[in-house]
Design an enzyme around this catalytic site. Structure first.
Site, PDB file in Angstrom:
ATOM      1  N   GLU A 162       0.801  -1.263  -0.074  1.00 36.72           N
ATOM      2  CA  GLU A 162      -0.112  -0.156  -0.133  1.00 36.72           C
ATOM      3  C   GLU A 162       0.994   1.327  -0.132  1.00 36.72           C
ATOM      4  O   GLU A 162       1.692   1.453   1.090  1.00 36.72           O
ATOM      5  CB  GLU A 162      -0.959   0.055   1.147  1.00 36.72           C
ATOM      6  CG  GLU A 162      -2.064   1.347   0.901  1.00 36.72           C
ATOM      7  CD  GLU A 162      -2.554   1.634   2.245  1.00 36.72           C
ATOM      8  OE1 GLU A 162      -3.265   2.892   2.206  1.00 36.72           O
ATOM      9  OE2 GLU A 162      -2.447   1.091   3.436  1.00 36.72           O
ATOM     10  N   CYS A 196      -1.681   8.527   3.684  1.00 33.05           N
ATOM     11  CA  CYS A 196      -1.632   8.642   2.232  1.00 33.05           C
ATOM     12  C   CYS A 196      -2.945   8.760   1.703  1.00 33.05           C
ATOM     13  O   CYS A 196      -3.080   9.260   0.563  1.00 33.05           O
ATOM     14  CB  CYS A 196      -1.163   7.011   1.813  1.00 33.05           C
ATOM     15  SG  CYS A 196      -2.216   5.714   2.735  1.00 33.05           S
TER      16      CYS A 196
END
Length: 350
Positions: A162, A196
């Site tokens: 990720e 993020c």
């Protein structure tokens, strides 16, 4: 978690609560790891069984070190894998505290969960290249993810990566600007912008642009920046002073290049001078090719953009090398789904 990472205590409590939820989810899932049986022709059966992959190398980042550890280690344990955990040095203590809780669980065999801390990258490199490690789970930057993919190629490891994001928030003309501006400000400053999926770009319909500019600037300016355990704090420091210095430098470059600086953030002084405290910045810019629009700046910087049509909004949002997350803000359900499906992101919130 707050003392080591700096995030405000409410976010730390939320992270731990989320980690508990993840543990319960994968504990339940462990009871239903089913195989498949097919009768491929009369009287002939083909059986597929799911088996543990082997050793899982788990490289944990510092921004959400509890839940991102749990998100990787619990499915690995549920599947029957052994684990080697390599935490970020900035948050190694909280990772060790969580691992100690696991080590004290009755019935967990010795050697199933292992923790190795380091200041550099040698352990991470070994986990990535070692043939005895079967899976790598990594959360972090795109650049590091690319290096891991390349290093893992010779051993054909399974990878769970990720990576970075530059999340767009698409705000249409029917949205309640005064109501959602504080929500956008909170989304932009979660973990001091070091997430993020944090809001990075706000794309607003031209008819509501001025209203959003005023409301969002006010909401960001009112964010209470303070040490994470301060009552009422909404945003803590960046992870360390060196990171704060680099991020502030990139924000200053963005302010110099932007079409308009709406809210000028700065490195805080006085009682907060020794920490990595930065106030939020809001800039407006038209060209989506600009470096500060395209690149992930891991801090409290928001870019405000204007669009006229749905097609323009989607085109602007999709002009990115990332594809992690986005959000759509509208009262029209059909438009929300239509736009969400057109966005090239793995997760879209409505």
């Amino acid at each position: 978690l707050t003392l080591e990472n700096g995030k405000v205590i409410t976010q730390s409590r939320g992270e731990v609560a989320g980690a508990i939820s993840e543990i319960r989810y994968y504990a339940g899932l462990a009871r239903s790891i089913q195989g498949h049986v097919l009768e491929v022709e009369p009287g002939v059966f083909s059986t597929m069984l799911k088996e543990p992959a082997g050793v899982a190398g788990i490289i944990v980042p510092w921004n959400a070190p509890v839940i991102l550890l749990i998100r990787s280690i619990t499915p690995a344990l549920a599947a029957g894998c052994t684990c080697v955990v390599k935490p970020a040095p900035q948050s190694a203590l909280i990772t060790a505290a969580v691992i100690k809780e696991l080590a004290d669980v009755t019935g967990l065999p010795p050697g199933v969960v292992n923790l190795v801390s380091e200041l550099g990258h040698e352990v991470a490199q070994l986990l990535t290249t070692a043939p005895d490690v079967d899976v790598i789970s990594f959360t972090g930057s795109n650049l590091t993810g690319q290096r891991i993919m390349a290093a893992a190629a010779p051993t054909m490891k399974k990878l769970s990566l990720e990576l970075g994001g530059k999340s767009c928030c698409l705000v249409f003309e029917d949205a309640d600007i005064d109501h959602i501006a504080p929500q956008l400000a909170a989304a932009a400053t979660v973990i001091s912008g070091q997430q993020c999926t944090a809001a990075r770009r706000v794309l607003v319909h031209a008819s509501r642009y001025e209203a959003m500019k005023k409301s969002l600037a006010g909401a960001l300016a009112s964010i209470h920046v303070a040490p994470g355990n301060t009552p009422g704090a909404q945003m803590g420091p960046l992870i360390d002073p060196g990171t704060a210095e680099r991020v502030q430098h990139r924000i200053e470059q963005a302010m110099e290049a932007a079409d308009e600086v709406i809210l000028r953030g700065e490195r805080l002084t006085g009682a907060l001078q020794r920490g990595g405290f930065i106030s939020p910045t809001l800039v407006a810019h038209r060209d989506t090719s600009a470096s500060f629009v395209q690149e992930e700046i891991f801090g409290p910087l928001v870019v405000l953009e204007k669009f006229e049509t749905e097609n323009e909004a989607v085109a602007r949002a999709n002009h990115t090398e990332f594809g992690l997350s986005a959000s759509v803000w509208t009262e029209q359900g059909s438009r929300a789904w239509r736009i969400a499906r057109a966005l090239r992101n793995g997760t879209v919130w409505i």
